[in-house]
Scaffold this motif. Structure first.
Motif, short mmCIF file in Angstrom:
data_model
loop_
_atom_site.label_atom_id
_atom_site.label_comp_id
_atom_site.label_asym_id
_atom_site.label_seq_id
_atom_site.Cartn_x
_atom_site.Cartn_y
_atom_site.Cartn_z
N UNK A 58 0.84 -1.31 0.21
CA UNK A 58 0.13 0.01 0.17
C UNK A 58 0.91 1.18 -0.17
N UNK A 59 2.02 1.11 0.76
CA UNK A 59 2.92 2.37 0.80
C UNK A 59 3.38 2.47 -0.69
N UNK A 60 3.79 1.43 -1.41
CA UNK A 60 3.97 1.31 -2.72
C UNK A 60 3.25 2.07 -3.71
N UNK A 61 1.82 1.79 -3.57
CA UNK A 61 0.92 2.70 -4.37
C UNK A 61 0.80 3.93 -4.03
N UNK A 62 1.17 4.24 -2.86
CA UNK A 62 1.12 5.75 -2.48
C UNK A 62 2.19 6.54 -3.13
N UNK A 63 3.50 5.78 -3.13
CA UNK A 63 4.58 6.30 -3.71
C UNK A 63 4.28 6.51 -5.24
N UNK A 64 3.89 5.39 -5.97
CA UNK A 64 3.45 5.66 -7.35
C UNK A 64 2.57 6.86 -7.70
N UNK A 102 10.46 3.65 -5.94
CA UNK A 102 10.83 4.82 -6.07
C UNK A 102 12.12 5.08 -5.36
N UNK A 103 12.79 6.09 -5.45
CA UNK A 103 14.08 6.86 -4.54
C UNK A 103 13.36 7.73 -3.65
N UNK A 104 13.45 7.61 -2.55
CA UNK A 104 13.03 8.43 -1.48
C UNK A 104 14.11 9.06 -0.54
N UNK A 105 13.77 10.21 -0.15
CA UNK A 105 14.68 11.01 0.88
C UNK A 105 14.06 11.56 1.75
N UNK A 144 8.67 14.30 6.45
CA UNK A 144 8.32 13.58 5.10
C UNK A 144 9.22 12.98 4.54
N UNK A 145 9.01 11.58 4.17
CA UNK A 145 9.89 10.84 3.12
C UNK A 145 9.27 10.84 1.75
N UNK A 201 10.39 8.85 -9.24
CA UNK A 201 9.45 7.44 -9.03
C UNK A 201 9.57 6.45 -10.28
N UNK A 202 9.97 5.37 -10.11
CA UNK A 202 10.29 4.43 -11.01
C UNK A 202 9.14 3.90 -11.68
N UNK A 203 8.08 3.67 -10.77
CA UNK A 203 6.93 2.72 -11.43
C UNK A 203 5.75 3.89 -11.25
#
Length: 309
Positions: free
Chosen positions: A257-263, A288-291, A296-297, A302-304
């Motif tokens: 679900x966090x992956x979906x949020x990042x996408x 994704x690449x996150x920092x 916030x992270x 965003x790769x995908x």
């Protein structure tokens, strides 16, 4: 979905490790790989001079955007420095500017040569070669040199982690010139040609490169690279985007679900990680690449993206 290949952009995104031959420019290599890989979206990370051979890291499709975040890696080279002549390009392809007197070369000892190379180790200030790709007022330095302009670039800090003198050969090519074979582990932005130039100047005889081979870029090694001929026969990625992201960055494990949020471009809660991390789901997908910054992270790449097949 690509109708010709039947594969999605993400399936075709990643990194190709190429063993560049001597002769073509890095731009030439990209042009050839665009044809081989069947896409215009191809770009390299870190130029190699036409004379140079070795590892060229190439991004394909979304891999080109990924490589923009992989620019500060260390590199390793093997090179041959010729002492006895200076050239305007600091390599064998340039016009000879000066040659040393045979007596000056004959006076050099291995001890003096080793000492001159020793002085290049560590954190140093280096003046990039004038025929570099560094831009000056929007134009690359090597373009200005070809136009007949005199270019002297300012010194900048680089790090030579190690520099080993492998061999010293006196009296090469029926002259008094001296060839010194070296291996170098250095920070990104280091010019091996500048090392040849500066050692030659320090010894008072001039110096330039006659051979240069890049053997690694960060986590990528020449042993994994393929030639253009091999890629012509079997066009394929060296690493897909998931593999490349995990190899280049530390991993932050995230839920599906966090992956979906990042996408979707949303941010996550920080967990105390420093620097950029690859956010990877339990299914092994690098989203994704996150920092982390403050509370916030957030994604820096965003790769995908959502909706991309």
């Amino acid at each position: 979905m690509n109708q010709r290949t039947g594969t999605s952009i993400l399936d075709r995104s990643g990194v190709v490790l190429v063993d560049k031959p001597s002769g073509p420019t890095s731009h030439d290599m990209v042009a050839k790989l665009r044809r081989i890989m069947g896409t215009r979206r191809v770009g390299h990370s870190g130029t190699l001079d036409p004379m140079a051979t070795g590892l060229l890291v190439v991004g394909v499709e979304r891999g080109t955007k990924f490589l923009a975040h992989v620019v500060a890696h260390d590199k390793r080279y093997e090179a041959t420095v010729r002492l006895g002549a200076a050239t305007h390009t600091d390599d064998a392809e340039g016009e000879v500017l000066s040659t040393a007197a045979p007596a000056d070369l004959e006076a050099l000892t291995e001890e003096r040569i080793h000492a001159a190379f020793d002085a290049q180790r560590g954190d140093i200030m280096q003046r990039p070669t004038s025929v570099s790709s560094i831009k000056i007022d929007g134009k690359r330095a090597h373009e200005l040199v070809r136009e007949g302009q005199e270019v002297v670039l300012p010194e900048r800090p680089v790090t030579i982690f190690s520099l080993e003198v492998l061999d010293v050969v006196f009296g090469v090519d029926a002259t008094s010139c001296i060839d010194v074979r070296i291996s170098v582990h250095c920070s990104s932005g280091t010019y091996i040609r500048a090392i040849a130039r500066d050692v030659g100047e320090a010894l008072g005889v001039g110096g330039h490169l006659t051979q240069l081979r890049r053997t690694s870029v960060g986590p990528f090694d020449i042993s994994e690279a393929r030639t253009l001929e091999q890629l012509e026969k079997a066009p394929q990625l060296s690493l897909n985007l998931d593999e490349a992201m995990v190899r280049c960055f530390d991993v932050r494990e995230v839920s599906e679900s966090e992956g979906v949020d990042l996408s979707l471009g949303k941010w996550l809660q920080p967990v105390g990680h420093k620097g950029v991390h690859a956010a990877v789901t339990p299914s092994g997908r690098a989203i994704a690449l996150v920092e982390e910054k403050g509370k916030r992270a957030a994604s820096v790449f965003v790769a995908r993206p959502a909706g991309m097949d």
